[in-house]
Design a protein around this motif. Structure first.
Motif, PDB file in Angstrom:
ATOM      1  N   ALA A 196       0.781  -1.102   0.178  1.00  0.00           N
ATOM      2  CA  ALA A 196      -0.121   0.085  -0.174  1.00  0.00           C
ATOM      3  C   ALA A 196       0.887   1.471   0.106  1.00  0.00           C
ATOM      4  CB  ALA A 196      -0.962   0.098   0.921  1.00  0.00           C
ATOM      5  N   ALA A 197       2.194   1.044   0.110  1.00  0.00           N
ATOM      6  CA  ALA A 197       2.953   2.371   0.289  1.00  0.00           C
ATOM      7  C   ALA A 197       2.839   3.464  -0.958  1.00  0.00           C
ATOM      8  CB  ALA A 197       4.323   1.880   0.362  1.00  0.00           C
ATOM      9  N   ARG A 198       2.897   2.999  -2.174  1.00  0.00           N
ATOM     10  CA  ARG A 198       3.041   3.665  -2.989  1.00  0.00           C
ATOM     11  C   ARG A 198       1.654   4.728  -3.159  1.00  0.00           C
ATOM     12  NH1 ARG A 198       6.466   1.316  -8.282  1.00  0.00           N
ATOM     13  NH2 ARG A 198       7.959   0.323  -7.097  1.00  0.00           N
ATOM     14  N   GLN A 199       0.541   4.004  -2.949  1.00  0.00           N
ATOM     15  CA  GLN A 199      -0.493   4.668  -3.058  1.00  0.00           C
ATOM     16  C   GLN A 199      -1.008   5.628  -1.788  1.00  0.00           C
ATOM     17  OE1 GLN A 199      -4.078   1.957  -2.859  1.00  0.00           O
ATOM     18  NE2 GLN A 199      -5.462   3.640  -2.418  1.00  0.00           N
ATOM     19  N   MET A 200      -0.170   5.300  -0.659  1.00  0.00           N
ATOM     20  CA  MET A 200       0.057   6.256   0.562  1.00  0.00           C
ATOM     21  C   MET A 200       0.636   7.710   0.274  1.00  0.00           C
ATOM     22  SD  MET A 200      -2.018   4.916   2.735  1.00  0.00           S
ATOM     23  CE  MET A 200      -1.462   5.935   4.200  1.00  0.00           C
ATOM     24  N   VAL A 201       1.598   7.615  -0.428  1.00  0.00           N
ATOM     25  CA  VAL A 201       2.263   8.788  -0.824  1.00  0.00           C
ATOM     26  C   VAL A 201       2.160   9.668  -2.046  1.00  0.00           C
ATOM     27  CG1 VAL A 201       4.217   7.896   0.803  1.00  0.00           C
ATOM     28  CG2 VAL A 201       4.310   7.596  -1.810  1.00  0.00           C
ATOM     29  N   SER A 202       1.351   8.893  -2.907  1.00  0.00           N
ATOM     30  CA  SER A 202       1.215   9.362  -4.451  1.00  0.00           C
ATOM     31  C   SER A 202       0.542  10.586  -4.339  1.00  0.00           C
ATOM     32  CB  SER A 202       0.414   8.218  -5.152  1.00  0.00           C
ATOM     33  OG  SER A 202      -0.738   8.039  -4.933  1.00  0.00           O
ATOM     34  N   ASN A 203      -0.107  11.049  -3.494  1.00  0.00           N
ATOM     35  CA  ASN A 203      -0.827  12.293  -3.496  1.00  0.00           C
ATOM     36  C   ASN A 203      -0.076  13.353  -2.574  1.00  0.00           C
ATOM     37  OD1 ASN A 203      -3.060  11.778  -5.275  1.00  0.00           O
ATOM     38  ND2 ASN A 203      -4.143  10.621  -3.490  1.00  0.00           N
ATOM     39  N   LEU A 204       1.044  13.138  -2.464  1.00  0.00           N
ATOM     40  CA  LEU A 204       1.797  14.236  -1.493  1.00  0.00           C
ATOM     41  C   LEU A 204       2.570  15.193  -2.587  1.00  0.00           C
ATOM     42  CD1 LEU A 204       3.894  11.921   0.933  1.00  0.00           C
ATOM     43  CD2 LEU A 204       1.860  13.306   1.620  1.00  0.00           C
ATOM     44  N   PRO A 205       2.776  16.411  -2.083  1.00  0.00           N
ATOM     45  CA  PRO A 205       3.434  17.375  -2.737  1.00  0.00           C
ATOM     46  C   PRO A 205       4.792  16.768  -3.161  1.00  0.00           C
ATOM     47  CG  PRO A 205       2.569  18.385  -0.910  1.00  0.00           C
ATOM     48  CD  PRO A 205       2.289  16.990  -0.714  1.00  0.00           C
ATOM     49  N   LYS A 206       5.229  17.181  -4.537  1.00  0.00           N
ATOM     50  CA  LYS A 206       6.528  16.920  -4.806  1.00  0.00           C
ATOM     51  C   LYS A 206       7.520  17.814  -3.823  1.00  0.00           C
ATOM     52  CE  LYS A 206       5.377  14.830  -8.470  1.00  0.00           C
ATOM     53  NZ  LYS A 206       5.154  13.342  -8.598  1.00  0.00           N
ATOM     54  N   THR A 226      12.520   8.315  -5.328  1.00  0.00           N
ATOM     55  CA  THR A 226      13.471   9.576  -5.861  1.00  0.00           C
ATOM     56  C   THR A 226      13.044  10.063  -7.313  1.00  0.00           C
ATOM     57  OG1 THR A 226      15.227   8.399  -4.726  1.00  0.00           O
ATOM     58  CG2 THR A 226      15.850   9.901  -6.750  1.00  0.00           C
ATOM     59  N   GLU A 227      12.466   8.891  -8.210  1.00  0.00           N
ATOM     60  CA  GLU A 227      11.960   9.228  -9.472  1.00  0.00           C
ATOM     61  C   GLU A 227      10.752  10.114  -9.409  1.00  0.00           C
ATOM     62  OE1 GLU A 227      11.770   5.364 -10.977  1.00  0.00           O
ATOM     63  OE2 GLU A 227      13.983   5.251 -11.126  1.00  0.00           O
ATOM     64  N   GLN A 228       9.773   9.922  -8.203  1.00  0.00           N
ATOM     65  CA  GLN A 228       8.474  10.706  -8.285  1.00  0.00           C
ATOM     66  C   GLN A 228       9.005  12.324  -7.516  1.00  0.00           C
ATOM     67  OE1 GLN A 228       5.470   9.716  -9.341  1.00  0.00           O
ATOM     68  NE2 GLN A 228       6.908   8.181 -10.167  1.00  0.00           N
ATOM     69  N   SER A 229      10.288  12.371  -7.480  1.00  0.00           N
ATOM     70  CA  SER A 229      10.797  13.857  -6.757  1.00  0.00           C
ATOM     71  C   SER A 229      10.498  13.625  -5.382  1.00  0.00           C
ATOM     72  CB  SER A 229       9.984  14.872  -7.489  1.00  0.00           C
ATOM     73  OG  SER A 229      10.425  14.723  -8.814  1.00  0.00           O
ATOM     74  N   TYR A 230      10.479  12.708  -4.369  1.00  0.00           N
ATOM     75  CA  TYR A 230      10.219  12.921  -3.170  1.00  0.00           C
ATOM     76  C   TYR A 230      11.732  12.514  -2.174  1.00  0.00           C
ATOM     77  CZ  TYR A 230       5.237  12.118  -4.016  1.00  0.00           C
ATOM     78  OH  TYR A 230       3.932  12.172  -4.272  1.00  0.00           O
ATOM     79  N   TRP A 231      11.817  13.270  -1.301  1.00  0.00           N
ATOM     80  CA  TRP A 231      13.077  12.999  -0.283  1.00  0.00           C
ATOM     81  C   TRP A 231      12.530  11.817   0.568  1.00  0.00           C
ATOM     82  CZ3 TRP A 231      16.598  15.547  -2.645  1.00  0.00           C
ATOM     83  CH2 TRP A 231      16.591  16.895  -3.069  1.00  0.00           C
ATOM     84  N   TRP A 232      13.492  11.122   0.840  1.00  0.00           N
ATOM     85  CA  TRP A 232      13.158  10.033   2.028  1.00  0.00           C
ATOM     86  C   TRP A 232      14.544   9.877   2.985  1.00  0.00           C
ATOM     87  CZ3 TRP A 232      16.741   6.085   1.366  1.00  0.00           C
ATOM     88  CH2 TRP A 232      17.438   5.893   0.070  1.00  0.00           C
ATOM     89  N   VAL A 233      14.483   9.359   4.052  1.00  0.00           N
ATOM     90  CA  VAL A 233      15.535   8.828   4.769  1.00  0.00           C
ATOM     91  C   VAL A 233      14.920   7.323   5.487  1.00  0.00           C
ATOM     92  CG1 VAL A 233      16.769   9.390   7.082  1.00  0.00           C
ATOM     93  CG2 VAL A 233      16.013  11.199   5.564  1.00  0.00           C
TER      94      VAL A 233
END
Length: 438
Positions: A196-206, A226-233
């Protein structure tokens, strides 16, 4: 239009516009549904509970810490819910009404309240947390507690059997505002987190920043973010192979490096990431991130930022312990979901109050006891006092506001002059290979 307050309480002027707007929204939302079929007025026919009354009663039950459907029935039967009249109906009539009721109005109310609170919290939220990111969010899941074996189909199921688990909640928690950002119900409690992870974050602002535990660790997941222009740690999973690309800094156990995840042909990430490592006492800390510029996110800030992932665990604790979501009112999914959304609505409001109290008192939000807020704010309201003002006024004297017990994060802060610049021709992307397990 009545405001959302207990009978006999004096409304807090600062809260009245928000609470009145909630009821206005509820009435508008519920009136938009198709009217219920007319029933005959035969002698002894039980009164029909209005939708608005049903949802209002659910919210009040959660707020007052009730732990069973009977509490809602008693409140309606005795006429103890705000301005509503007494409903001389049976407890079974309330149970059946809950079973038939749609959860969409509660979901819509949650979204509406969240939007109102976002506006309200603008003055109190801070961008000091990873200021380069559009938003900062923690991603995680929590399994709902086991249901009681009331239903005939469950009576022979042994205690501890996974068939008693009603599902789980996947959630994104806004760390700057201390608000639930997105909630999704998952029917399968043991489903892999990454499904479910991708669906969860897909509507976040870049350029939002996502913090997640090792349950989400995966090369393909990191590359997708990274390819969707999200930062992560993330923490680095033990025994993960990698290839060194460049070392910014290395001194003893302290390292700040660029690496390729995956040193073998079977499993290789596409994008280079940054690995930071340091030792505190006997523990070696290792984190990876796609923020590859050290000055944008120094080692100490990575450690502090990832420690804030714990905020979502505390928010889950608020739902389950302080608002008693661990005591499910029913074994039926529809009623469980109604309790879940009512609990989320109350939690959203209380967490906003915690942020506001902290801002007005000039303290860190975690110095304000959310558990004591839940216990004492209604009591101040019953006495006719401004509950937030009273909480702030007596906060330090009675330890509503006290030093936070959260762990102080320790990490090195190397001298920037010792950092080695990147080679000009360094490549940050390659063809990936993902090891998919059957």
């Amino acid at each position: 239009m009545p405001s959302l307050q207990y009978q006999g309480s004096k409304p807090d002027p600062a809260l009245e516009p928000l609470l009145t707007d909630i009821e206005t929204f509820l009435q508008t939302a519920l009136c938009s549904f198709a009217p219920e079929p007319q029933r005959s007025e035969r002698r002894g026919r039980p009164a029909i509970i209005p939708h608005l009354c049903l949802w209002s009663g659910l919210l009040v039950c959660v707020l007052r810490g009730f732990s069973q459907q009977l509490s809602l029935w008693r409140m309606l039967y005795l006429g103890k819910l705000w301005h509503y009249p007494r409903f001389p109906i049976s407890d079974e009539a309330v149970y059946k009404r809950l079973e038939r009721a749609d959860i969409k109005p509660l979901q819509a109310l949650f979204q509406h309240i969240s939007q109102l609170l976002q506006q309200r919290l603008e003055v109190w939220s801070t961008c000091a947390l990873a200021p380069f990111a559009a938003e900062v969010l923690a991603l995680n899941e929590t399994t709902l507690d086991q249901v009681a074996r009331y239903l005939p189909s469950l009576r022979q199921v042994p205690q501890g059997d996974e068939r008693l688990l009603p599902g789980k909640l996947s959630a994104l928690f806004d760390l700057r505002r201390q608000q639930w950002r997105t909630i999704e119900y998952q029917e399968k409690p043991h489903q892999n987190k990454k499904v479910a992870a991708r669906q969860m974050v897909s509507n976040l602002p870049k350029y939002s920043l996502v913090l997640a535990d090792l349950g989400y660790f995966g090369f393909e997941w990191f590359d997708w973010l990274t390819e969707q222009s999200y930062w992560w740690v993330s923490r680095l999973r033990e025994k993960t192979s990698y290839t060194l690309l460049h070392s910014f800094f290395e001194e003893g156990d302290t390292k700040d490096q660029l690496i390729w995840l995956g040193a073998y042909r079977a499993d290789q990430a596409a994008h280079a990431v940054r690995l930071v490592q340091f030792r505190v006492g006997k523990h070696l800390h290792r984190y990876i991130t796609n923020v590859t510029e050290p000055q944008q996110l120094p080692i100490i800030e990575i450690a502090r930022l990832y420690a804030r992932r714990w905020d979502i665990e505390l928010a889950f604790k608020t739902l389950k312990v302080h608002l008693k979501l661990h005591l499910l009112w029913s074994a039926k999914n529809q009623v469980i979901l109604q309790q879940v959304w009512a609990t989320l609505i109350i939690a959203q409001i209380l967490q906003a109050f915690q942020m506001e109290i902290a801002g007005r008192a000039g303290v860190d939000p975690f110095e304000v006891s959310l558990a004591l807020m839940i216990e004492y704010l209604p009591q101040f309201a019953y006495d006719g006092n401004d509950p937030l003002e009273s909480f702030i006024k007596y906060g330090r004297e009675v330890r509503f506001i006290r030093p936070s017990t959260r762990t102080k994060i320790l990490a090195p802060t190397p001298d920037w002059d010792l950092y080695k610049p990147l080679p000009p021709d360094l490549c940050f992307i390659r063809k990936p290979r993902y090891a998919h397990k059957p």
